[in-house]
Design a protein around this motif. Structure first.
Motif, PDB file in Angstrom:
ATOM      1  N   LEU A  15       0.807  -1.218   0.000  1.00 13.64           N
ATOM      2  CA  LEU A  15       0.000   0.000   0.000  1.00 13.64           C
ATOM      3  C   LEU A  15       0.841   1.269   0.000  1.00 13.64           C
ATOM      4  O   LEU A  15       0.351   2.347  -0.304  1.00 13.64           O
ATOM      5  CB  LEU A  15      -0.945   0.002   1.202  1.00 13.64           C
ATOM      6  N   GLY A  16       2.127   1.141   0.364  1.00  7.93           N
ATOM      7  CA  GLY A  16       3.028   2.294   0.311  1.00  7.93           C
ATOM      8  C   GLY A  16       2.800   3.265   1.455  1.00  7.93           C
ATOM      9  O   GLY A  16       2.156   2.957   2.458  1.00  7.93           O
ATOM     10  N   LEU A  17       3.309   4.472   1.291  1.00 12.54           N
ATOM     11  CA  LEU A  17       3.218   5.490   2.329  1.00 12.54           C
ATOM     12  C   LEU A  17       1.932   6.299   2.242  1.00 12.54           C
ATOM     13  O   LEU A  17       1.500   6.882   3.225  1.00 12.54           O
ATOM     14  CB  LEU A  17       4.424   6.431   2.242  1.00 12.54           C
ATOM     15  N   GLN A  86       5.591   4.406 -10.423  1.00  7.72           N
ATOM     16  CA  GLN A  86       5.645   4.744 -11.843  1.00  7.72           C
ATOM     17  C   GLN A  86       4.613   3.978 -12.651  1.00  7.72           C
ATOM     18  O   GLN A  86       3.992   4.534 -13.566  1.00  7.72           O
ATOM     19  CB  GLN A  86       7.058   4.453 -12.376  1.00  7.72           C
ATOM     20  N   THR A  87       4.416   2.710 -12.349  1.00  7.73           N
ATOM     21  CA  THR A  87       3.469   1.873 -13.104  1.00  7.73           C
ATOM     22  C   THR A  87       2.064   1.896 -12.507  1.00  7.73           C
ATOM     23  O   THR A  87       1.160   1.235 -13.030  1.00  7.73           O
ATOM     24  CB  THR A  87       3.963   0.418 -13.152  1.00  7.73           C
ATOM     25  N   GLN A  88       1.900   2.641 -11.408  1.00 10.89           N
ATOM     26  CA  GLN A  88       0.614   2.717 -10.701  1.00 10.89           C
ATOM     27  C   GLN A  88       0.112   1.325 -10.306  1.00 10.89           C
ATOM     28  O   GLN A  88      -1.078   1.022 -10.395  1.00 10.89           O
ATOM     29  CB  GLN A  88      -0.426   3.456 -11.561  1.00 10.89           C
ATOM     30  N   SER A  89       1.045   0.496  -9.876  1.00 19.85           N
ATOM     31  CA  SER A  89       0.728  -0.858  -9.437  1.00 19.85           C
ATOM     32  C   SER A  89       1.242  -1.043  -8.011  1.00 19.85           C
ATOM     33  O   SER A  89       2.285  -0.518  -7.648  1.00 19.85           O
ATOM     34  CB  SER A  89       1.382  -1.889 -10.356  1.00 19.85           C
ATOM     35  N   LYS A  90       0.491  -1.783  -7.211  1.00 16.82           N
ATOM     36  CA  LYS A  90       0.891  -2.058  -5.830  1.00 16.82           C
ATOM     37  C   LYS A  90       1.350  -3.493  -5.647  1.00 16.82           C
ATOM     38  O   LYS A  90       1.706  -3.892  -4.544  1.00 16.82           O
ATOM     39  CB  LYS A  90      -0.277  -1.765  -4.879  1.00 16.82           C
ATOM     40  N   ALA A  91       1.345  -4.254  -6.710  1.00 17.54           N
ATOM     41  CA  ALA A  91       1.580  -5.690  -6.601  1.00 17.54           C
ATOM     42  C   ALA A  91       3.055  -6.044  -6.461  1.00 17.54           C
ATOM     43  O   ALA A  91       3.924  -5.392  -7.033  1.00 17.54           O
ATOM     44  CB  ALA A  91       1.002  -6.398  -7.824  1.00 17.54           C
ATOM     45  N   ILE A  92       3.294  -7.078  -5.682  1.00 22.29           N
ATOM     46  CA  ILE A  92       4.601  -7.729  -5.606  1.00 22.29           C
ATOM     47  C   ILE A  92       4.339  -9.226  -5.479  1.00 22.29           C
ATOM     48  O   ILE A  92       3.464  -9.647  -4.725  1.00 22.29           O
ATOM     49  CB  ILE A  92       5.447  -7.210  -4.414  1.00 22.29           C
ATOM     50  N   THR A  93       5.022 -10.017  -6.269  1.00 21.38           N
ATOM     51  CA  THR A  93       4.769 -11.453  -6.264  1.00 21.38           C
ATOM     52  C   THR A  93       5.165 -12.073  -4.925  1.00 21.38           C
ATOM     53  O   THR A  93       5.950 -11.496  -4.166  1.00 21.38           O
ATOM     54  CB  THR A  93       5.553 -12.161  -7.385  1.00 21.38           C
ATOM     55  N   LEU A 166       3.873 -21.214   5.710  1.00 18.81           N
ATOM     56  CA  LEU A 166       2.651 -20.507   6.081  1.00 18.81           C
ATOM     57  C   LEU A 166       1.648 -20.466   4.936  1.00 18.81           C
ATOM     58  O   LEU A 166       2.023 -20.457   3.764  1.00 18.81           O
ATOM     59  CB  LEU A 166       2.980 -19.076   6.506  1.00 18.81           C
ATOM     60  N   SER A 167       0.371 -20.463   5.298  1.00 13.71           N
ATOM     61  CA  SER A 167      -0.695 -20.227   4.318  1.00 13.71           C
ATOM     62  C   SER A 167      -1.319 -18.875   4.627  1.00 13.71           C
ATOM     63  O   SER A 167      -1.317 -18.422   5.781  1.00 13.71           O
ATOM     64  CB  SER A 167      -1.746 -21.324   4.374  1.00 13.71           C
ATOM     65  N   PHE A 168      -1.844 -18.220   3.579  1.00 13.22           N
ATOM     66  CA  PHE A 168      -2.322 -16.856   3.739  1.00 13.22           C
ATOM     67  C   PHE A 168      -3.797 -16.745   3.374  1.00 13.22           C
ATOM     68  O   PHE A 168      -4.314 -17.511   2.568  1.00 13.22           O
ATOM     69  CB  PHE A 168      -1.494 -15.893   2.870  1.00 13.22           C
ATOM     70  N   CYS A 169      -4.442 -15.760   3.990  1.00 15.64           N
ATOM     71  CA  CYS A 169      -5.851 -15.500   3.718  1.00 15.64           C
ATOM     72  C   CYS A 169      -5.989 -14.681   2.436  1.00 15.64           C
ATOM     73  O   CYS A 169      -5.002 -14.374   1.769  1.00 15.64           O
ATOM     74  CB  CYS A 169      -6.467 -14.759   4.893  1.00 15.64           C
ATOM     75  N   SER A 170      -7.201 -14.320   2.129  1.00 17.58           N
ATOM     76  CA  SER A 170      -7.433 -13.569   0.885  1.00 17.58           C
ATOM     77  C   SER A 170      -7.029 -12.101   1.014  1.00 17.58           C
ATOM     78  O   SER A 170      -6.823 -11.422   0.011  1.00 17.58           O
ATOM     79  CB  SER A 170      -8.910 -13.657   0.484  1.00 17.58           C
ATOM     80  N   ASP A 171      -6.935 -11.589   2.247  1.00 17.99           N
ATOM     81  CA  ASP A 171      -6.509 -10.202   2.461  1.00 17.99           C
ATOM     82  C   ASP A 171      -4.987 -10.154   2.451  1.00 17.99           C
ATOM     83  O   ASP A 171      -4.327 -10.566   3.400  1.00 17.99           O
ATOM     84  CB  ASP A 171      -7.050  -9.698   3.803  1.00 17.99           C
ATOM     85  N   LEU A 172      -4.421  -9.657   1.367  1.00 17.52           N
ATOM     86  CA  LEU A 172      -2.973  -9.654   1.196  1.00 17.52           C
ATOM     87  C   LEU A 172      -2.402  -8.243   1.085  1.00 17.52           C
ATOM     88  O   LEU A 172      -1.402  -8.014   0.425  1.00 17.52           O
ATOM     89  CB  LEU A 172      -2.587 -10.473  -0.047  1.00 17.52           C
ATOM     90  N   GLU A 173      -3.056  -7.291   1.744  1.00 20.56           N
ATOM     91  CA  GLU A 173      -2.603  -5.907   1.708  1.00 20.56           C
ATOM     92  C   GLU A 173      -1.600  -5.647   2.832  1.00 20.56           C
ATOM     93  O   GLU A 173      -1.881  -5.896   4.002  1.00 20.56           O
ATOM     94  CB  GLU A 173      -3.795  -4.952   1.833  1.00 20.56           C
ATOM     95  N   ILE A 174      -0.426  -5.147   2.447  1.00 25.41           N
ATOM     96  CA  ILE A 174       0.630  -4.815   3.401  1.00 25.41           C
ATOM     97  C   ILE A 174       0.705  -3.294   3.521  1.00 25.41           C
ATOM     98  O   ILE A 174       0.995  -2.609   2.535  1.00 25.41           O
ATOM     99  CB  ILE A 174       1.997  -5.373   2.943  1.00 25.41           C
ATOM    100  N   HIS A 176       2.674  -0.998   4.057  1.00 22.87           N
ATOM    101  CA  HIS A 176       4.091  -0.635   4.104  1.00 22.87           C
ATOM    102  C   HIS A 176       4.569  -0.420   2.672  1.00 22.87           C
ATOM    103  O   HIS A 176       3.854  -0.716   1.716  1.00 22.87           O
ATOM    104  CB  HIS A 176       4.900  -1.754   4.757  1.00 22.87           C
ATOM    105  N   PHE A 177       5.821   0.112   2.530  1.00 24.11           N
ATOM    106  CA  PHE A 177       6.367   0.281   1.182  1.00 24.11           C
ATOM    107  C   PHE A 177       7.308  -0.850   0.811  1.00 24.11           C
ATOM    108  O   PHE A 177       7.883  -0.856  -0.262  1.00 24.11           O
ATOM    109  CB  PHE A 177       7.058   1.650   1.038  1.00 24.11           C
ATOM    110  N   PHE A 178       7.469  -1.835   1.724  1.00 28.77           N
ATOM    111  CA  PHE A 178       8.216  -3.048   1.397  1.00 28.77           C
ATOM    112  C   PHE A 178       7.648  -4.192   2.224  1.00 28.77           C
ATOM    113  O   PHE A 178       6.812  -3.991   3.111  1.00 28.77           O
ATOM    114  CB  PHE A 178       9.723  -2.869   1.656  1.00 28.77           C
ATOM    115  N   CYS A 179       8.084  -5.411   1.932  1.00 29.98           N
ATOM    116  CA  CYS A 179       7.590  -6.596   2.635  1.00 29.98           C
ATOM    117  C   CYS A 179       8.295  -6.714   3.979  1.00 29.98           C
ATOM    118  O   CYS A 179       9.333  -7.369   4.102  1.00 29.98           O
ATOM    119  CB  CYS A 179       7.825  -7.851   1.792  1.00 29.98           C
ATOM    120  N   GLU A 180       7.729  -6.075   4.966  1.00 30.52           N
ATOM    121  CA  GLU A 180       8.279  -6.096   6.315  1.00 30.52           C
ATOM    122  C   GLU A 180       7.817  -7.368   7.021  1.00 30.52           C
ATOM    123  O   GLU A 180       6.631  -7.722   6.979  1.00 30.52           O
ATOM    124  CB  GLU A 180       7.824  -4.847   7.069  1.00 30.52           C
ATOM    125  N   LEU A 181       8.754  -8.084   7.635  1.00 29.39           N
ATOM    126  CA  LEU A 181       8.502  -9.414   8.190  1.00 29.39           C
ATOM    127  C   LEU A 181       7.286  -9.460   9.106  1.00 29.39           C
ATOM    128  O   LEU A 181       6.400 -10.311   8.949  1.00 29.39           O
ATOM    129  CB  LEU A 181       9.752  -9.892   8.947  1.00 29.39           C
TER     130      LEU A 181
END
Length: 307
Positions: A15-17, A86-93, A166-174, A176-181
């Motif tokens: 989600l970024g800053l 720049q790409t207006q995308s929030k996704a990270i694999t 780990l398995s994850f739920c459908s809510d995958l919004e972080i 943060h501006f990076f994948c913080e543990l």
């Protein structure tokens, strides 16, 4: 929510800053500028030290390693953030998130260890000046850096590999501006108790241990400096570690503020904003802190520019 085991094609959303569209160009310009200053500033420190034979000493050897790690540290997060804006995308694999997390942990812990090694170097230089060259020989300096790398790699590898179970739920919004543990763990639907225990144990051991070493080194340095009779001698002794002390204070001050504060009333978004200090601002400031008060670095930079 139903848990599901995710594959390489699954994605998290960073989600970024800020999600305000009008702020995105400002954030892009600001973080691009800070990233370029960080890379160029630290690269200049490395080139200046390597090109000047007078700076081929343990203190500057550790400083050049710190500069290299700072470049890598910021490069794990900022380029992806800039690309998303720049790409207006929030996704990270999923694979990209784990990879980013792995290298962020690696270089963060390595930064911490190198600061500790630098404190030990200053302790030996001030408290045992006559034996400095014997104690801080090239073999020991290389060994200290090698051990720091090994511990950092093993820790980040352990924590990253444990995420694969780990398995994850459908809510995958972080938020943060990076994948913080810690925030990625909060998205898991499966039991994260083992991961939490390893995370807190590692934080206590790999952050608390070096901090204790730094505090011990500086307690000995203060005792030695107080024993120096002249005020000029005290100033000269303390000035050799003033830059390092400034960086340590900034680094630990912001890290402790973020992670102790985030467990209280602070939101995830405010924690992400505060993380900018230790993840971006401090690596950017390090070249200025070490060069502005250091005549040797200034002289080496002038020589390098004159070539």
């Amino acid at each position: 929510m139903e848990p599901g085991n995710f594959t390489q094609s699954s994605e998290f959303l960073l989600l970024g800053l800020s999600e305000e569209p009008e702020l995105q160009p400002l954030l892009f310009g600001l973080f691009l500028s800070m990233y370029l200053i960080t890379v160029l500033g630290n690269l200049l420190i490395i080139l200046a030290i390597s090109s000047d034979p007078h700076l081929h000493t343990p203190m500057y050897f550790f400083l050049s390693n710190l500069s290299m790690v700072d470049i890598c540290f910021t490069s794990t997060t900022i380029p992806k953030m800039l690309l998303n804006i720049q790409t207006q995308s929030k996704a990270i694999t999923y694979a990209g998130c784990l990879t980013q997390m792995h290298f962020f942990l690696l270089f963060g812990v390595l930064d911490d260890f190198i600061l500790t090694v630098m404190a030990y170097d200053r302790y030996v230089a001030i408290c045992h000046p006559l034996h400095y060259t014997v104690i801080m020989n090239p073999h020991l300096c290389g060994l200290l850096i090698l051990v720091s790398w090994i511990i950092s790699i093993l820790n980040s590898l352990l924590e990253s590999l444990m995420m694969l179970d780990l398995s994850f739920c459908s809510d995958l919004e972080i938020s943060h501006f990076f994948c913080e543990l810690k925030q990625v763990l909060q998205l898991a639907c499966s039991d994260t108790f083992p991961n939490d225990m390893v995370m807190y144990f590692s934080a206590g051991l790999l952050a608390g241990g070096p901090l204790a070493g730094i505090l011990y080194s500086y307690s000995k340095i203060v005792s030695s400096v107080r024993a120096i009779p002249s005020a000029q001698g005290k100033y000269k002794a303390f000035s050799t570690c003033a830059s390092h002390l400034s960086v340590v204070s900034l680094f630990y001050g912001t890290v402790l503020g973020v992670y102790l504060g985030s467990s209280g009333a602070h939101s995830s978004r405010s924690s992400a904003t505060a993380s900018v200090m230790y993840a971006v601002v401090i690596p950017m400031l390090n070249p200025f802190i070490y060069s502005l008060r250091n005549k040797d670095i200034k002289r080496a930079l002038e020589k390098f520019r004159g070539r």
